[in-house]
Scaffold this active site. Structure first.
Site, mmCIF file in Angstrom:
data_model
loop_
_atom_site.group_PDB
_atom_site.id
_atom_site.type_symbol
_atom_site.label_atom_id
_atom_site.label_comp_id
_atom_site.label_asym_id
_atom_site.label_seq_id
_atom_site.Cartn_x
_atom_site.Cartn_y
_atom_site.Cartn_z
ATOM 1 N N GLY A 283 0.831 -1.209 0.000
ATOM 2 C CA GLY A 283 0.000 0.000 0.000
ATOM 3 C C GLY A 283 0.861 1.254 0.000
ATOM 4 O O GLY A 283 1.867 1.316 0.699
ATOM 5 N N ARG B 22 0.890 -4.869 -5.117
ATOM 6 C CA ARG B 22 1.088 -6.052 -4.275
ATOM 7 C C ARG B 22 1.343 -7.190 -5.260
ATOM 8 O O ARG B 22 0.559 -7.384 -6.177
ATOM 9 C CB ARG B 22 -0.153 -6.319 -3.430
ATOM 10 C CG ARG B 22 -0.550 -5.138 -2.534
ATOM 11 C CD ARG B 22 -1.668 -5.510 -1.585
ATOM 12 N NE ARG B 22 -2.289 -4.347 -0.965
ATOM 13 C CZ ARG B 22 -1.843 -3.759 0.152
ATOM 14 N NH1 ARG B 22 -0.769 -4.199 0.739
ATOM 15 N NH2 ARG B 22 -2.484 -2.716 0.659
ATOM 16 N N ASP C 159 6.188 -5.021 6.027
ATOM 17 C CA ASP C 159 6.896 -6.262 6.374
ATOM 18 C C ASP C 159 6.861 -7.282 5.228
ATOM 19 O O ASP C 159 7.847 -7.993 5.005
ATOM 20 C CB ASP C 159 6.294 -6.871 7.652
ATOM 21 C CG ASP C 159 4.813 -7.154 7.506
ATOM 22 O OD1 ASP C 159 4.048 -6.195 7.297
ATOM 23 O OD2 ASP C 159 4.430 -8.330 7.558
ATOM 24 N N THR D 90 4.331 2.486 5.419
ATOM 25 C CA THR D 90 2.941 2.001 5.461
ATOM 26 C C THR D 90 2.183 2.851 6.476
ATOM 27 O O THR D 90 2.739 3.187 7.529
ATOM 28 C CB THR D 90 2.820 0.514 5.857
ATOM 29 O OG1 THR D 90 1.474 0.260 6.319
ATOM 30 C CG2 THR D 90 3.776 0.104 6.961
ATOM 31 N N ASP E 144 0.059 1.880 8.347
ATOM 32 C CA ASP E 144 -0.383 1.034 9.468
ATOM 33 C C ASP E 144 0.533 1.081 10.691
ATOM 34 O O ASP E 144 0.129 0.654 11.775
ATOM 35 C CB ASP E 144 -0.504 -0.420 9.009
ATOM 36 C CG ASP E 144 -1.744 -0.649 8.155
ATOM 37 O OD1 ASP E 144 -2.615 0.238 8.129
ATOM 38 O OD2 ASP E 144 -1.829 -1.707 7.511
ATOM 39 N N ASP F 45 2.986 -0.820 11.674
ATOM 40 C CA ASP F 45 2.854 -2.150 12.291
ATOM 41 C C ASP F 45 4.036 -3.064 11.962
ATOM 42 O O ASP F 45 3.864 -4.267 11.777
ATOM 43 C CB ASP F 45 1.546 -2.809 11.816
ATOM 44 C CG ASP F 45 1.523 -3.038 10.307
ATOM 45 O OD1 ASP F 45 2.373 -2.467 9.591
ATOM 46 O OD2 ASP F 45 0.666 -3.802 9.841
ATOM 47 N N ARG G 7 -6.058 -3.372 8.653
ATOM 48 C CA ARG G 7 -6.548 -4.748 8.507
ATOM 49 C C ARG G 7 -6.124 -5.567 9.725
ATOM 50 O O ARG G 7 -6.894 -6.309 10.291
ATOM 51 C CB ARG G 7 -5.979 -5.338 7.217
ATOM 52 C CG ARG G 7 -6.579 -6.645 6.822
ATOM 53 C CD ARG G 7 -6.061 -7.075 5.476
ATOM 54 N NE ARG G 7 -6.563 -6.243 4.398
ATOM 55 C CZ ARG G 7 -5.938 -6.020 3.250
ATOM 56 N NH1 ARG G 7 -4.755 -6.557 3.024
ATOM 57 N NH2 ARG G 7 -6.465 -5.263 2.328
#
Ligand code: F6P
Length: 324
Positions: free
Chosen positions: A13, A74, A105, A128, A130, A132, A174
């Protein structure tokens, strides 16, 4: 290891600030006499040989632009060794002798495999919304996405208050709680639902009713999208059918991924892009730029190939305490 030509791609993303990192890579490399080859559309574009030569002006006037000028994708193909071998053959044929990957990741796993299977020098830059990735406090784009979502929730709060309504506001993530938690704390949300939370509808209703009883005119429930985007509609239906409580749904979606990067994203991405090139020139591979204890530094790429949903979890009690 002599590096003369660095390849650079974005994968997964997109996130606001990726362009700042690309600019920093290109400008640092050229100032050190190194060529940069831009690879379009991530690993998928690499497999199709979508290369473009980068020069000083190809990264002019992009520092403030969201998205990525290299575009991204992706690429499920890249999970297979045969395609990674093909990718390395293509890179070597193009005289690209090292690769910088900006992504999450999953993207770093692909890069790590290029090193392990073919000793192809790689450096990662975490990008990202996120936030994360294991072993880094920060990933490029997070603060911009959070700021965008905060502005949206503030607007929703205005109308929610005017009509004395409850809103379920769904934010991205997500598998990541970070956006939901930071947005929830910063907007005074009455409740925050994390991606893998089993929803306790009774508690939601009790919290909302307690707020109404003490004079609250609106309730905002921030919902992390979780594995299937749109879960807010399921919650809305249960609240209506079982508890006769009307809630409106607002799904913020991809507006959180676009837009001009905020200062932190520009600043951190600029440092990371610069440091990634210096790491390659120093032979520090496979490595990745990270933020630890508030400082941008390098670590082994293997430290950042897994997801980690820890960065904001510690704040989950804060929103609840402050929203009583
Ligand atoms: O880039 C991360 C992310 O924005 C997640 O928060 C979200 O769940 C997912 O990507 C959406 O992906 P896509 O744009 O491919 O639908």
């Amino acid at each position: 290891m002599t590096v003369k030509n660095i390849g650079i791609l974005c994968s997964g993303g997109d996130s606001p600030g990726m362009n700042c990192a690309i600019r920093a890579v290109v400008r640092t490399a050229i100032s050190r006499g190194i060529q940069v080859t831009g690879i379009k559309r991530g690993y998928a574009g690499l497999l199709r040989g979508e290369f473009m030569q980068m020069n000083l002006s190809s990264v002019g006037n992009i520092i403030q632009r969201g998205g990525t000028i290299l575009q991204t994708s992706r690429s499920p193909e890249f999970q297979k060794a045969e395609f990674r071998k093909k990718a390395v053959d293509i890179l070597r044929a193009q005289h690209v002798d090292a690769l910088i990957v900006i992504g999450g990741d999953g993207s770093f796993n692909g890069a790590m495999a290029l090193w392990k299977e073919h000793q192809f020098p790689v450096v990662g830059i975490p990008g990202t919304i996120d936030n994360d990735i294991s072993n880094t406090e920060y990933t490029i784009g997070f603060n911009t996405a959070v700021q965008t979502a905060i502005e949206a929730v503030d607007r929703i709060r205005d109308t929610a208050h005017s009509h004395a309504r409850t809103f379920l506001v769904e934010v991205m993530g997500r598998n990541s709680s970070a956006i939901a938690l930071k947005v929830g704390v910063c907007t005074g949300a009455e409740n925050i639902l994390l991606p893998h939370d089993k929803v306790n509808h009774q508690k939601l209703v009790d919290d909302i009713n307690r707020g109404i009883a003490r004079g609250k005119e609106s309730s905002i429930i921030v919902v992390a999208e979780g594995p299937v985007a749109g879960r807010s509609y399921d919650i809305q239906h249960v609240l209506k059918d079982m508890y006769h409580l009307d809630a409106h749904v607002a799904i913020l979606g991809h507006i959180q991924r676009g837009g001009s990067p905020v200062a932190d994203d520009r600043f951190i991405a600029s440092q990371m892009g610069n440091m990634a090139v210096e790491a390659l020139l120093a032979g520090n591979v496979p490595s990745v730029t990270v933020v630890q204890k508030g400082k941008v530094l390098m670590t082994d790429l293997a430290n950042c190939t897994t997801k980690a949903d820890h960065n904001y979890i510690e704040y989950s009690g804060l929103a609840e305490t402050l929203s009583i």
